[in-house]
Design an enzyme around this catalytic site. Structure first.
Site, PDB file in Angstrom:
ATOM      1  CB  CYS A   1      30.315   8.882  53.478  1.00 51.84           C
ATOM      2  SG  CYS A   1      31.975   9.337  53.572  1.00 51.84           S
ATOM      3  CE  LYS A   2      31.879  11.903  45.210  1.00 57.49           C
ATOM      4  NZ  LYS A   2      33.188  12.174  45.334  1.00 57.49           N
TER       5      LYS A   2
END
Length: 463
Positions: free
Chosen positions: A417-418
């Site tokens: 993800c981030k």
């Protein structure tokens, strides 16, 4: 005059207290209301009035408990259809508290019953000082128009345009803007990190206020909306009737390790709230990890739902209590219990631990080039469009409750993800669903960029 913003980071939620001459108003209270009672005692004021700017969809409000504990009246838009004792408010309604005057503007759009509260401190000026905009106007954004069962998103977007241009933007540029949510909330899609602004700043910088025509505004506001979690409409209905007090929640049963194993075998949900690294190093097989460190309650509501009845796995009583309160904030109250003694007791009982392998972005770069691993990006669509890893598949975590990504269950897949919070949740969901070769990417896309690794910006390959 006393004014304070209370910001709850895990829900990106802002509530407010205003007071004058020993009498206080609370606006958009969170579920656990002790913070307002403590503030009132510190400032020697009595809470006599509670305003809800709308029926909140992303959290359960504490208006009923706060009213019961203080004797305060509750005020909400007349279109809310609220079934608890309240004062329905419309355009022109005013409340005077000492030198404070609160004037109601009906601002339908985010929801049909939305109101904004114009605050004037008459001791200093007869002109408005601030406006509490609820979810009508955010810092850098406006409220999403798809949270109604009775109006279409097109109808609500048109109402929102009218509310903004015919009401809020008629206020002077110097009026302060205090919204009910900040960056990270799903009630909008482009909020800035600041927690207050002015009408003038928003007039110049808010993308939604730059849109030239009503038709174009409707088109933009109804296109590419972020996924709406199923629990949003459920929370709005809870708030329409009023939630019970947190003190009414029953004691949480302690569940022995062998009993939890039987429950999980019968497909019950075990929710591990420990940090992701601890979960990865050893956890109850088929348990789901949502660490307390991030937007825990929002993700629990999104990927589990209000009727999931999880068993909580925590490191300590304090961690367990925090998890319970934060789950209750979004309406997850019916818990089966908690693992008695936590993971240590599970291990002591001789029960097996599952692992979630992790890898660095350098390892991912090497293995993906060799074709050893596939890559799954679980961020949201705007994040993807801003840049992603070449040949990665895309399936946002928001979609996991509806269906897992369409990838081979035996294929080695690196999930990112981030920064790593959402990816460990995704890995746990994938492992529970039978994906046997899942690896979490440490540091996520932020670490990938910091390492100077190549970034693409084409449309995603949907998993």
């Amino acid at each position: 005059m006393y004014f304070e913003q209370f910001y709850l980071g895990c829900l990106a939620h802002a509530s407010y207290m205003l007071a004058s001459d020993s009498e206080a108003i609370v606006v958009d209270p969170q579920r656990d209301v002790d913070i307002y009672l403590k503030a009132a005692a510190e400032h020697r004021v009595a809470i006599r009035h509670i305003f809800e700017t709308h029926l909140h969809a992303d959290f359960v409000s504490g208006h009923m408990e706060l009213a019961a504990r203080t004797g305060a009246k509750i005020y909400i838009g007349a279109q809310a259809g609220a079934t608890f004792p309240h004062v329905p408010v419309k355009d022109g309604f005013e409340l005077k508290v000492g030198h404070l005057r609160v004037s109601v503007l009906e601002t339908p759009g985010h929801t049909p019953e939305s109101v904004c509260l114009v605050v004037t401190g008459e001791e200093k000026s007869s002109k408005p000082w601030a406006v509490l905009t609820g979810d009508t106007l955010f810092i850098g954004d406006v409220g999403r128009p798809d949270l109604s069962k009775t109006y279409s998103s097109t109808q609500l977007a048109g109402m929102l345009y009218d509310s903004l241009h015919n009401k809020l933007l008629t206020l002077s540029d110097g009026v302060l803007v205090y919204p009910a949510h900040g960056a990270g909330s799903l009630c909008g899609r482009n909020m800035r990190a600041e927690r207050s602004s002015t009408i003038g700043t928003e007039r110049l910088t808010n993308y939604a206020l730059q849109i030239g025509s009503r038709d174009e505004f409707i088109q933009q506001l109804t296109s590419n909306l972020p996924a709406r979690p199923d629990y949003f409409l459920q929370d709005a209905e809870i708030n329409r009737g009023g939630a019970p007090a947190l003190t009414d929640l029953p004691p949480l049963p302690a569940i022995l390790p062998k009993d939890l194993q039987s429950l999980v075998d019968d497909d019950a949900i075990a929710l591990d709230v420990r940090p992701g690294d601890q979960y990865a190093a050893g956890h109850v097989p088929r348990s789901i990890n949502i660490p307390l460190s991030g937007q825990f309650a929002s993700w629990a509501g999104t990927v589990l739902g209000l009727k999931s009845r999880p068993v909580i796995i925590a490191n300590s009583p304090d961690q367990l209590n925090e998890a319970r309160i934060r789950l209750a904030r979004v309406g997850i109250e019916d818990l089966r219990g908690h693992l008695d003694g936590g993971i240590a007791a599970w291990t002591k009982a001789g029960l097996p631990l599952a692992l979630t392998p992790q890898m660095t972005v350098q390892d991912l770069d090497r293995e993906s080039k060799a074709g050893t691993f596939g890559v799954l990006d679980v961020r949201r669509e705007p994040e993807w469009h801003a840049g992603h890893i070449e040949n990665a598949a895309w399936w946002p975590l928001d979609n996991f409750k509806a269906a897992p990504p369409e990838i081979e269950r035996e294929t080695p897949i690196a999930v990112h993800c981030k920064g790593g919070y959402r990816s460990i949740i995704a890995c746990s969901l994938l492992q529970r669903a039978g994906f046997s070769n899942v690896i979490n990417v440490i540091g996520g896309f932020d670490a990938w960029q910091e390492a100077g690794l190549p970034v693409e910006s084409e449309k995603p390959v949907v998993a």
